[in-house]
Design a protein around this motif. Structure first.
Motif, PDB file in Angstrom:
ATOM      1  N   THR A 182       7.099   3.993 -31.264  1.00  0.00           N
ATOM      2  CA  THR A 182       5.676   4.350 -31.238  1.00  0.00           C
ATOM      3  C   THR A 182       5.009   3.889 -29.952  1.00  0.00           C
ATOM      4  OG1 THR A 182       5.628   4.136 -33.648  1.00  0.00           O
ATOM      5  CG2 THR A 182       3.504   4.182 -32.509  1.00  0.00           C
ATOM      6  N   LEU A 183       5.397   2.724 -29.461  1.00  0.00           N
ATOM      7  CA  LEU A 183       4.756   2.138 -28.280  1.00  0.00           C
ATOM      8  C   LEU A 183       5.472   2.486 -26.979  1.00  0.00           C
ATOM      9  CD1 LEU A 183       4.092  -1.444 -29.712  1.00  0.00           C
ATOM     10  CD2 LEU A 183       2.507   0.492 -29.639  1.00  0.00           C
ATOM     11  N   ALA A 184       6.612   3.180 -27.063  1.00  0.00           N
ATOM     12  CA  ALA A 184       7.462   3.407 -25.893  1.00  0.00           C
ATOM     13  C   ALA A 184       6.741   4.161 -24.779  1.00  0.00           C
ATOM     14  CB  ALA A 184       8.727   4.167 -26.301  1.00  0.00           C
ATOM     15  N   LYS A 185       6.015   5.200 -25.117  1.00  0.00           N
ATOM     16  CA  LYS A 185       5.361   6.014 -24.096  1.00  0.00           C
ATOM     17  C   LYS A 185       4.332   5.199 -23.326  1.00  0.00           C
ATOM     18  CE  LYS A 185       2.515  10.155 -23.492  1.00  0.00           C
ATOM     19  NZ  LYS A 185       1.862  11.300 -24.175  1.00  0.00           N
ATOM     20  N   GLN A 186       3.485   4.458 -24.048  1.00  0.00           N
ATOM     21  CA  GLN A 186       2.468   3.650 -23.384  1.00  0.00           C
ATOM     22  C   GLN A 186       3.108   2.566 -22.517  1.00  0.00           C
ATOM     23  OE1 GLN A 186      -0.641   4.371 -23.366  1.00  0.00           O
ATOM     24  NE2 GLN A 186      -1.400   2.599 -22.242  1.00  0.00           N
ATOM     25  N   GLY A 215       3.678   0.111 -17.840  1.00  0.00           N
ATOM     26  CA  GLY A 215       4.485  -1.084 -17.630  1.00  0.00           C
ATOM     27  C   GLY A 215       5.073  -1.192 -16.235  1.00  0.00           C
ATOM     28  N   SER A 216       5.787  -2.296 -16.014  1.00  0.00           N
ATOM     29  CA  SER A 216       6.445  -2.572 -14.739  1.00  0.00           C
ATOM     30  C   SER A 216       7.732  -1.759 -14.624  1.00  0.00           C
ATOM     31  CB  SER A 216       6.774  -4.062 -14.648  1.00  0.00           C
ATOM     32  OG  SER A 216       7.699  -4.433 -15.668  1.00  0.00           O
ATOM     33  N   PHE A 217       8.394  -1.878 -13.475  1.00  0.00           N
ATOM     34  CA  PHE A 217       9.686  -1.210 -13.304  1.00  0.00           C
ATOM     35  C   PHE A 217      10.680  -1.676 -14.364  1.00  0.00           C
ATOM     36  CE2 PHE A 217       9.272  -0.212  -8.470  1.00  0.00           C
ATOM     37  CZ  PHE A 217       8.304   0.725  -8.788  1.00  0.00           C
ATOM     38  N   ARG A 218      10.636  -2.968 -14.682  1.00  0.00           N
ATOM     39  CA  ARG A 218      11.537  -3.503 -15.700  1.00  0.00           C
ATOM     40  C   ARG A 218      11.250  -2.866 -17.060  1.00  0.00           C
ATOM     41  NH1 ARG A 218      16.258  -4.878 -15.710  1.00  0.00           N
ATOM     42  NH2 ARG A 218      16.242  -3.281 -17.318  1.00  0.00           N
ATOM     43  N   ASP A 219       9.962  -2.673 -17.370  1.00  0.00           N
ATOM     44  CA  ASP A 219       9.576  -2.023 -18.633  1.00  0.00           C
ATOM     45  C   ASP A 219      10.096  -0.585 -18.689  1.00  0.00           C
ATOM     46  OD1 ASP A 219       8.262  -4.278 -19.541  1.00  0.00           O
ATOM     47  OD2 ASP A 219       6.354  -3.686 -18.647  1.00  0.00           O
ATOM     48  N   LYS A 220       9.989   0.130 -17.573  1.00  0.00           N
ATOM     49  CA  LYS A 220      10.459   1.515 -17.530  1.00  0.00           C
ATOM     50  C   LYS A 220      11.964   1.580 -17.796  1.00  0.00           C
ATOM     51  CE  LYS A 220       6.918   2.861 -14.150  1.00  0.00           C
ATOM     52  NZ  LYS A 220       6.031   3.542 -15.085  1.00  0.00           N
ATOM     53  N   LYS A 221      12.699   0.661 -17.190  1.00  0.00           N
ATOM     54  CA  LYS A 221      14.146   0.628 -17.408  1.00  0.00           C
ATOM     55  C   LYS A 221      14.473   0.292 -18.863  1.00  0.00           C
ATOM     56  CE  LYS A 221      15.312  -0.576 -12.649  1.00  0.00           C
ATOM     57  NZ  LYS A 221      15.920  -1.570 -11.732  1.00  0.00           N
ATOM     58  N   ASP A 222      13.705  -0.625 -19.442  1.00  0.00           N
ATOM     59  CA  ASP A 222      13.931  -0.987 -20.851  1.00  0.00           C
ATOM     60  C   ASP A 222      13.708   0.213 -21.771  1.00  0.00           C
ATOM     61  OD1 ASP A 222      14.543  -3.556 -20.137  1.00  0.00           O
ATOM     62  OD2 ASP A 222      12.556  -4.375 -20.575  1.00  0.00           O
ATOM     63  N   VAL A 223      12.662   0.986 -21.493  1.00  0.00           N
ATOM     64  CA  VAL A 223      12.369   2.162 -22.316  1.00  0.00           C
ATOM     65  C   VAL A 223      13.490   3.194 -22.196  1.00  0.00           C
ATOM     66  CG1 VAL A 223      10.813   4.136 -22.606  1.00  0.00           C
ATOM     67  CG2 VAL A 223       9.873   1.837 -22.283  1.00  0.00           C
ATOM     68  N   SER A 261      16.619   2.667 -21.445  1.00  0.00           N
ATOM     69  CA  SER A 261      17.794   2.148 -22.165  1.00  0.00           C
ATOM     70  C   SER A 261      17.621   2.277 -23.669  1.00  0.00           C
ATOM     71  CB  SER A 261      18.028   0.681 -21.791  1.00  0.00           C
ATOM     72  OG  SER A 261      18.286   0.546 -20.417  1.00  0.00           O
ATOM     73  N   PHE A 262      16.387   2.134 -24.135  1.00  0.00           N
ATOM     74  CA  PHE A 262      16.094   2.185 -25.566  1.00  0.00           C
ATOM     75  C   PHE A 262      16.275   3.582 -26.145  1.00  0.00           C
ATOM     76  CE2 PHE A 262      12.846   2.851 -28.909  1.00  0.00           C
ATOM     77  CZ  PHE A 262      13.332   1.964 -29.861  1.00  0.00           C
ATOM     78  N   LYS A 274      19.921  12.117 -22.825  1.00  0.00           N
ATOM     79  CA  LYS A 274      20.446  12.401 -24.163  1.00  0.00           C
ATOM     80  C   LYS A 274      19.956  11.321 -25.121  1.00  0.00           C
ATOM     81  CE  LYS A 274      24.737  13.261 -26.675  1.00  0.00           C
ATOM     82  NZ  LYS A 274      26.215  13.287 -26.593  1.00  0.00           N
ATOM     83  N   LEU A 275      19.184  11.739 -26.135  1.00  0.00           N
ATOM     84  CA  LEU A 275      18.631  10.780 -27.094  1.00  0.00           C
ATOM     85  C   LEU A 275      19.723  10.094 -27.906  1.00  0.00           C
ATOM     86  CD1 LEU A 275      15.560  12.739 -28.532  1.00  0.00           C
ATOM     87  CD2 LEU A 275      15.488  10.742 -27.027  1.00  0.00           C
ATOM     88  N   LYS A 276      19.471   8.863 -28.284  1.00  0.00           N
ATOM     89  CA  LYS A 276      20.370   8.177 -29.204  1.00  0.00           C
ATOM     90  C   LYS A 276      20.330   8.889 -30.559  1.00  0.00           C
ATOM     91  CE  LYS A 276      20.201   3.657 -26.978  1.00  0.00           C
ATOM     92  NZ  LYS A 276      19.859   2.230 -27.101  1.00  0.00           N
ATOM     93  N   LYS A 277      21.416   8.789 -31.300  1.00  0.00           N
ATOM     94  CA  LYS A 277      21.579   9.573 -32.526  1.00  0.00           C
ATOM     95  C   LYS A 277      20.459   9.350 -33.529  1.00  0.00           C
ATOM     96  CE  LYS A 277      26.614  10.038 -32.351  1.00  0.00           C
ATOM     97  NZ  LYS A 277      27.892   9.730 -33.026  1.00  0.00           N
TER      98      LYS A 277
END
Length: 527
Positions: A436-440, A445-453, A455-456, A471-474
């Motif tokens: 739910t919060l990923a887009k915001q 967010g920072s570059f690190r936040d973008k990479k975390d999203v 990866s998520f 490719k989205l996770k299953k």
């Protein structure tokens, strides 16, 4: 005699030759050697090294020099000379301004003279360095003035300043303007400067008086001296000389020069998506680099960040993708899985209601695993009894026992690695909230936040044919399908859920049941 810094020597090379012949007229001089490198550093004088080899081979028996400091001003060469004298490889030393006695006392005095020369050179070097640093701190560049400037030679030593070369600075300023216009490359501006404006460099004793060289021109373009800054020993100082260009213009030129420009401060690049994508063709990593483009209309430099394959494998010809394309694609993907707050509330309420209610299917799977372990352990016991009664041989027993043991351990390990029902509920809740919060988080967010999203949400991220593929996770795929199918329907219930009419309440209930069925499936089958 060294030819380095001739103007500082008491006598010229020719004068020293004449004086030596006058003092030692009866000596048979085999060769006269001139060393162009300083005697202060060891292993830096090929002529000296060759001379020692020739003496050791027996070609000569001694050395004539003007003074001991001409032979050595460092400990290594000094020890070589004194050792060869002491071992009688060098039979004698003759000097034009020093008396040497080939005796233990004489060798000791020679060592003192050589040590004194080394001390004097070392101290002089420190004194000169301190003087140069003092001059720089006063705002003046030591040494020869750069092209476009002149040294004021009429002032006392240590007080000399630098002034603008009026004849050449005008043309150089015009050449700088050609670069700043964005319409001329450095070689084109240099060609105009030399061929059309007939620019010639300052004539000095041995150099100058010619056209400005290409390498010199590039060094000038990246030299902050022309913007009023002196760089000395890696530090920047504010110069008192008149700059030819402003600091803003200087920085603009460096942007236009790109990799050939001067980086005034070490620049560590941190790219938003570095390490997050692979090449879809060859599988190599995707790297990034910054590029600049001068916009003549706005008179500004626009920066771009491009991502491309490292091309470490042959035959990969994938092109570049701009950073904004990756950002837009990621936001589009996040839009497809963005969970409406109402749906999040329903999902969390449902998951909370499942606490303490072990799923029948999961329980049955666990019971089946336990039953299988018991059955395998029974087979293992039977196998042991058969071996005790010698119904099977050692080889067969060991083979079958190993197979059964491994199968039991594999089932137990699978059960240990699988999270419990309560843990699964917590993991699912956390992931729903994160989704739910990923887009915001990605946008703000920072570059690190973008990479975390990234990866998520994505397990396989590629760039191929200038297209970004995520490719989205299953476990996210059902959410994306649901939002694609029912997203518009959810929007009809906004902005106010309370007070809906009967038909809307009925539709909302139906939507809630559909959503919860999908989340129950996610809880049981999450990858």
């Amino acid at each position: 005699k060294s030819t380095e810094g001739e103007e500082r020597q008491a006598l010229s090379i020719e004068s020293q030759k004449d004086k030596v012949k006058e003092i030692h007229p009866d000596l048979d001089i085999i060769d006269i050697l001139e060393e162009k490198h300083s005697a202060f550093k060891p292993y830096n004088r090929p002529v000296f090294d060759d001379m020692i080899k020739r003496i050791e081979s027996g070609e000569a028996r001694g050395i004539i020099a003007w003074h001991p400091d001409r032979l050595s001003r460092n400990e290594i060469d000094a020890s070589t000379i004194t050792y060869l004298v002491r071992t009688n490889v060098i039979h004698d030393l003759k000097f034009g301004s020093y008396n040497f006695d080939n005796s233990p006392e004489g060798i000791m005095m020679l060592q003192l003279a050589l040590s004194q020369s080394q001390y004097f050179s070392s101290k002089l070097g420190k004194d000169v360095k301190r003087g140069l640093e003092k001059k720089v701190s006063m705002g003046w560049l030591p040494g020869v003035a750069p092209e476009g400037y002149l040294n004021n030679m009429q002032l006392d030593k240590g007080q000399k300043t630098i002034s603008v070369d009026k004849k050449r600075s005008i043309l150089l300023r015009k050449a700088f303007d050609l670069i700043l216009s964005g319409s001329y490359t450095p070689p084109e501006a240099l060609n105009i400067l030399n061929k059309e404006w007939h620019y010639t460099t300052v004539k000095r004793r041995k150099v100058g008086g010619n056209e400005l060289g290409r390498s010199t021109w590039y060094k000038m373009l990246s030299n902050p001296f022309y913007a009023g800054i002196i760089v000395f020993n890696g530090k920047e100082y504010k110069g008192k000389h008149k700059p030819l260009i402003t600091l803003t213009e200087y920085n603009l030129i460096q942007e236009l020069l790109g990799s050939r420009g001067c980086k005034r401060k070490p620049e560590k690049h941190d790219f938003a998506y570095s390490g997050m994508f692979k090449c879809g063709q060859c599988g190599c990593s995707i790297t990034a680099e910054n590029k600049s483009k001068y916009l003549q209309k706005s008179k500004k430099v626009k920066k771009y960040t491009y991502y491309h394959c490292t091309h470490k494998k042959d035959n990969c010809r994938q092109g570049v993708v701009e950073q904004i394309d990756i950002t837009n694609k990621t936001i589009k993907t996040l839009n497809s899985i963005e969970i409406h707050p109402l749906l999040l509330t329903w999902a969390l309420e449902y998951l909370d209601s499942q606490k303490g209610k072990e799923n029948k299917e999961a329980k049955q799977v666990e019971n089946n695993a336990l039953d299988k372990i018991k059955r395998l352990e029974t087979e293992l016991s039977s196998l042991t009894r058969m071996r005790a009664k010698e119904l099977i041989g050692d080889d067969e027993y060991i083979k079958e026992r190993l197979t059964l043991t491994r199968e039991i351990e594999a089932i137990k390990q699978q059960g240990n690695n699988k999270p419990s029902h309560e843990e699964m509920i917590k993991i699912t809740k956390d992931n729903f909230i994160e989704t739910t919060l990923a887009k915001q988080k990605f946008i703000t967010g920072s570059f690190r936040d973008k990479k975390d999203v990234l990866s998520f949400i994505g397990s396989n991220r590629q760039i191929i044919n200038k297209t970004v593929v995520i490719k989205l996770k299953k476990w996210l795929i059902p959410i994306a399908k649901f939002m694609s199918q029912y997203g518009a329907e959810i929007a009809r219930f906004e902005p106010n859920i309370i007070g809906l009419d009967y038909r809307k309440n009925e539709a909302l209930t139906s939507l809630r049941l559909t959503w919860l069925r999908r989340q129950d499936s996610n809880l049981r089958h999450r990858d």
